[in-house]
Design a protein around this motif. Sequence first.
Motif, PDB file in Angstrom:
ATOM      1  N   ILE A  40     -16.664 -23.350  14.913  1.00  0.00           N
ATOM      2  CA  ILE A  40     -18.073 -23.210  14.535  1.00  0.00           C
ATOM      3  C   ILE A  40     -18.551 -21.762  14.709  1.00  0.00           C
ATOM      4  CG2 ILE A  40     -18.614 -25.617  14.943  1.00  0.00           C
ATOM      5  CD1 ILE A  40     -19.758 -24.894  17.645  1.00  0.00           C
ATOM      6  N   GLY A  41     -19.591 -21.421  13.974  1.00  0.00           N
ATOM      7  CA  GLY A  41     -20.044 -20.035  13.923  1.00  0.00           C
ATOM      8  C   GLY A  41     -20.388 -19.429  15.266  1.00  0.00           C
ATOM      9  N   CYS A  42     -21.083 -20.167  16.127  1.00  0.00           N
ATOM     10  CA  CYS A  42     -21.523 -19.608  17.405  1.00  0.00           C
ATOM     11  C   CYS A  42     -20.411 -19.521  18.435  1.00  0.00           C
ATOM     12  CB  CYS A  42     -22.702 -20.413  17.951  1.00  0.00           C
ATOM     13  SG  CYS A  42     -22.403 -22.193  18.059  1.00  0.00           S
ATOM     14  N   TYR A  43     -19.201 -19.939  18.064  1.00  0.00           N
ATOM     15  CA  TYR A  43     -18.018 -19.726  18.905  1.00  0.00           C
ATOM     16  C   TYR A  43     -16.977 -18.862  18.189  1.00  0.00           C
ATOM     17  CZ  TYR A  43     -19.337 -22.718  22.807  1.00  0.00           C
ATOM     18  OH  TYR A  43     -19.969 -23.252  23.923  1.00  0.00           O
ATOM     19  N   GLY A  44     -17.416 -18.120  17.190  1.00  0.00           N
ATOM     20  CA  GLY A  44     -16.543 -17.148  16.538  1.00  0.00           C
ATOM     21  C   GLY A  44     -15.985 -17.550  15.201  1.00  0.00           C
ATOM     22  N   GLY A  45     -16.254 -18.776  14.753  1.00  0.00           N
ATOM     23  CA  GLY A  45     -15.686 -19.248  13.497  1.00  0.00           C
ATOM     24  C   GLY A  45     -16.420 -18.757  12.271  1.00  0.00           C
ATOM     25  N   GLU A  46     -15.750 -18.853  11.140  1.00  0.00           N
ATOM     26  CA  GLU A  46     -16.323 -18.465   9.857  1.00  0.00           C
ATOM     27  C   GLU A  46     -16.903 -19.668   9.108  1.00  0.00           C
ATOM     28  OE1 GLU A  46     -12.915 -20.290   9.743  1.00  0.00           O
ATOM     29  OE2 GLU A  46     -12.922 -18.249  10.569  1.00  0.00           O
ATOM     30  N   VAL A  47     -16.786 -20.878   9.698  1.00  0.00           N
ATOM     31  CA  VAL A  47     -17.396 -22.067   9.103  1.00  0.00           C
ATOM     32  C   VAL A  47     -18.920 -21.937   9.212  1.00  0.00           C
ATOM     33  CG1 VAL A  47     -17.568 -24.574   9.176  1.00  0.00           C
ATOM     34  CG2 VAL A  47     -15.397 -23.452   9.775  1.00  0.00           C
ATOM     35  N   ASP A  48     -19.611 -22.240   8.128  1.00  0.00           N
ATOM     36  CA  ASP A  48     -21.082 -22.152   8.128  1.00  0.00           C
ATOM     37  C   ASP A  48     -21.661 -23.307   8.940  1.00  0.00           C
ATOM     38  OD1 ASP A  48     -20.827 -19.999   6.366  1.00  0.00           O
ATOM     39  OD2 ASP A  48     -20.932 -21.307   4.606  1.00  0.00           O
ATOM     40  N   THR A  49     -22.232 -22.992  10.094  1.00  0.00           N
ATOM     41  CA  THR A  49     -22.867 -24.013  10.944  1.00  0.00           C
ATOM     42  C   THR A  49     -24.228 -23.495  11.412  1.00  0.00           C
ATOM     43  OG1 THR A  49     -21.631 -23.119  12.847  1.00  0.00           O
ATOM     44  CG2 THR A  49     -20.705 -25.058  11.733  1.00  0.00           C
ATOM     45  N   PRO A  50     -25.159 -23.269  10.497  1.00  0.00           N
ATOM     46  CA  PRO A  50     -26.438 -22.658  10.875  1.00  0.00           C
ATOM     47  C   PRO A  50     -27.256 -23.493  11.850  1.00  0.00           C
ATOM     48  CG  PRO A  50     -26.519 -23.492   8.620  1.00  0.00           C
ATOM     49  CD  PRO A  50     -25.082 -23.532   9.047  1.00  0.00           C
ATOM     50  N   ASN A  51     -27.155 -24.809  11.767  1.00  0.00           N
ATOM     51  CA  ASN A  51     -27.947 -25.653  12.657  1.00  0.00           C
ATOM     52  C   ASN A  51     -27.404 -25.637  14.079  1.00  0.00           C
ATOM     53  OD1 ASN A  51     -29.923 -26.841  10.690  1.00  0.00           O
ATOM     54  ND2 ASN A  51     -28.006 -27.442   9.702  1.00  0.00           N
ATOM     55  N   LEU A  52     -26.096 -25.711  14.218  1.00  0.00           N
ATOM     56  CA  LEU A  52     -25.505 -25.569  15.544  1.00  0.00           C
ATOM     57  C   LEU A  52     -25.756 -24.180  16.103  1.00  0.00           C
ATOM     58  CD1 LEU A  52     -22.140 -27.473  15.051  1.00  0.00           C
ATOM     59  CD2 LEU A  52     -23.970 -28.096  16.628  1.00  0.00           C
ATOM     60  N   ASP A  53     -25.706 -23.175  15.245  1.00  0.00           N
ATOM     61  CA  ASP A  53     -25.972 -21.810  15.703  1.00  0.00           C
ATOM     62  C   ASP A  53     -27.398 -21.680  16.229  1.00  0.00           C
ATOM     63  OD1 ASP A  53     -23.427 -21.360  14.764  1.00  0.00           O
ATOM     64  OD2 ASP A  53     -24.041 -20.208  13.010  1.00  0.00           O
ATOM     65  N   ARG A  54     -28.338 -22.371  15.586  1.00  0.00           N
ATOM     66  CA  ARG A  54     -29.727 -22.327  16.070  1.00  0.00           C
ATOM     67  C   ARG A  54     -29.869 -23.049  17.411  1.00  0.00           C
ATOM     68  NH1 ARG A  54     -31.187 -22.091  10.494  1.00  0.00           N
ATOM     69  NH2 ARG A  54     -30.895 -24.336  10.173  1.00  0.00           N
ATOM     70  N   LEU A  55     -29.157 -24.162  17.575  1.00  0.00           N
ATOM     71  CA  LEU A  55     -29.186 -24.837  18.867  1.00  0.00           C
ATOM     72  C   LEU A  55     -28.621 -23.922  19.956  1.00  0.00           C
ATOM     73  CD1 LEU A  55     -28.013 -28.480  18.022  1.00  0.00           C
ATOM     74  CD2 LEU A  55     -30.355 -27.627  18.269  1.00  0.00           C
ATOM     75  N   ALA A  56     -27.550 -23.216  19.634  1.00  0.00           N
ATOM     76  CA  ALA A  56     -26.953 -22.295  20.600  1.00  0.00           C
ATOM     77  C   ALA A  56     -27.909 -21.157  20.942  1.00  0.00           C
ATOM     78  CB  ALA A  56     -25.643 -21.737  20.052  1.00  0.00           C
ATOM     79  N   ALA A  57     -28.604 -20.643  19.928  1.00  0.00           N
ATOM     80  CA  ALA A  57     -29.539 -19.536  20.155  1.00  0.00           C
ATOM     81  C   ALA A  57     -30.713 -19.952  21.030  1.00  0.00           C
ATOM     82  CB  ALA A  57     -30.044 -18.998  18.821  1.00  0.00           C
ATOM     83  N   GLY A  58     -31.073 -21.245  20.971  1.00  0.00           N
ATOM     84  CA  GLY A  58     -32.169 -21.739  21.780  1.00  0.00           C
ATOM     85  C   GLY A  58     -31.715 -22.518  22.996  1.00  0.00           C
ATOM     86  N   GLY A  59     -30.402 -22.528  23.247  1.00  0.00           N
ATOM     87  CA  GLY A  59     -29.859 -23.315  24.343  1.00  0.00           C
ATOM     88  C   GLY A  59     -28.864 -22.528  25.167  1.00  0.00           C
ATOM     89  N   LEU A  60     -27.822 -23.203  25.595  1.00  0.00           N
ATOM     90  CA  LEU A  60     -26.817 -22.621  26.481  1.00  0.00           C
ATOM     91  C   LEU A  60     -25.445 -22.998  25.957  1.00  0.00           C
ATOM     92  CD1 LEU A  60     -26.694 -21.070  29.241  1.00  0.00           C
ATOM     93  CD2 LEU A  60     -26.490 -23.322  30.339  1.00  0.00           C
ATOM     94  N   ARG A  61     -24.539 -22.003  25.917  1.00  0.00           N
ATOM     95  CA  ARG A  61     -23.165 -22.252  25.505  1.00  0.00           C
ATOM     96  C   ARG A  61     -22.232 -22.119  26.707  1.00  0.00           C
ATOM     97  NH1 ARG A  61     -22.394 -17.800  21.115  1.00  0.00           N
ATOM     98  NH2 ARG A  61     -24.198 -16.990  22.251  1.00  0.00           N
ATOM     99  N   PHE A  62     -21.390 -23.135  26.904  1.00  0.00           N
ATOM    100  CA  PHE A  62     -20.388 -23.099  27.957  1.00  0.00           C
ATOM    101  C   PHE A  62     -19.086 -22.544  27.371  1.00  0.00           C
ATOM    102  CE2 PHE A  62     -23.502 -25.912  29.597  1.00  0.00           C
ATOM    103  CZ  PHE A  62     -23.313 -26.025  30.979  1.00  0.00           C
TER     104      PHE A  62
END
Length: 527
Positions: A40-62
Amino acid sequence: MMAMTLSGFCQWDSILRAADKDSRPNILLIMVDDMGYSDIGCYGGEVDTPNLDRLAAGGLRFTQFYNTGRCWPTRAALMTGRYPHDVGHAMMFGRDAPRAYHGLSKERALMIPEVLKPLGYRNYHVGKWHLQSRDKEAAGAASWPLGRGFDRSYCVKRQDNFFNPKLMLDEHFSIKRPGDDDPDYYITTAFTKRTIHYLDEHKTYHSDEPFFIYLAHTAPHFPLHAPAQDVARFRERYRVGWDVIRQQRLERMEKMGILKAKLSARDADAVAWDSLSAEEQDEWSGRMAVHAAMIYRVDVGIGKIVQKLKSIGELDNTLILFLSDNGASAEYIVRGDGNDAKAALGSGGTYRTLEVAWANASNTPFRYHKIWAHEGGISTPLIAFWPTGIKNKGELTNELGHVVDVLPTVVELAGGKPDQEVAGRSLVAVLRGEGKMGPERSIYWEHQGNRAIRQGDWKLVAVNGGKWEMYNLAEDRSETNDLIDVETARAEGMKISWKKWADKQGVLPWDDLKKWRPNYSKDYRMK
């Protein structure tokens, strides 16, 4: 093992519960199936995951969160807060002969909804289950979601085809081949629609109760099936090949601060992309395009669910957790309706898997895949989003966690107390930015002879009952520098710790497992 009773598992202050009922968060637990650590995008992937990326931007990534490395053991650990062997949902001995697992019954362990229901939560299940008992005495309706504390359930019993699954369990009713009556049926979309339906229903009839929703997607597990328009979105993206994709992902991960590690060597069974013919490259790039499309469609659904939560006024006080049950899979299998070589890429007439080289890329930068206990098999993203509860929004945490930690977390938020047998620790302090989960811990793994123990930054790991390897994950997360002959004293102590845990859990000895299934001593992948 002592039977676990509800009264012993869930103790809470009834006065506090009544006073805090409306302030307790809803829980939306989303698990995907066979997704790699860096997809997924917010873990370095090139797959388009804008909604998960927004959750990550407003949340916490382990960055250091773990599963068990396989579908059904992970789900057992997730739902019970205990290791899968401990609850009878792993490679165990049966009454007459060894068998895969002999039953996660209520007598063995309570599941999250069974703990939350007496605390006043309403519970919904959508998607995969894989937690039914194999014991004849405990099998049947009682071992499916509605028998394990869920109030509503839309469950896949036998899939094999994303466009027309073989058998669904809609509440108590079995439905065969829903795609026969609905040419637009796609199971990922169906899961999204049902989740939204349950949210509407909850708002209408149960708005005074908090809810727990377990959304267990089957994507991107094989077969590689996705809507044509989604496949087209990614069709050209992977023509650069797995070697380039792996390097690009690692560079993005390091830039994001997720990790700093060497890129592990390409899997021994994978070839260099440039060694393939143009025809082979077309075939393989297409497979990864479908894998990406499956994840993209999950993300689209998550966006719709988030919008529904917002529209009914529940988003701010809902904890959303997103993770994967194991790393990407290297299996090459044809099942279900078989594979029609002439069918369109990603269509229901095909049955293709990701296989080793693309699984290697999905798990960048780690070694190995689903089933193994190296980092590629057991590492998962974990995104936690909770607008009113998470303090350090948009940040990363390197706090060490495991799927056994989910139950203690949600039970604490619900105002209850897990019993002392639970193996996990609550993540609540980390989510709220109030500190760490506790002192240094040990985490253990075993599946089909693949075994590991992590203590702090140190990890022992072995393949198929073989020789132990040892790594300092603080310096070598991709497990490229084996220190077993250097840190001998530390290694011996960790071996003893793992053996004590394995004996207590009832881990099947490797020699016995080999006698039962000799192919386990070889590569598990099948043609």
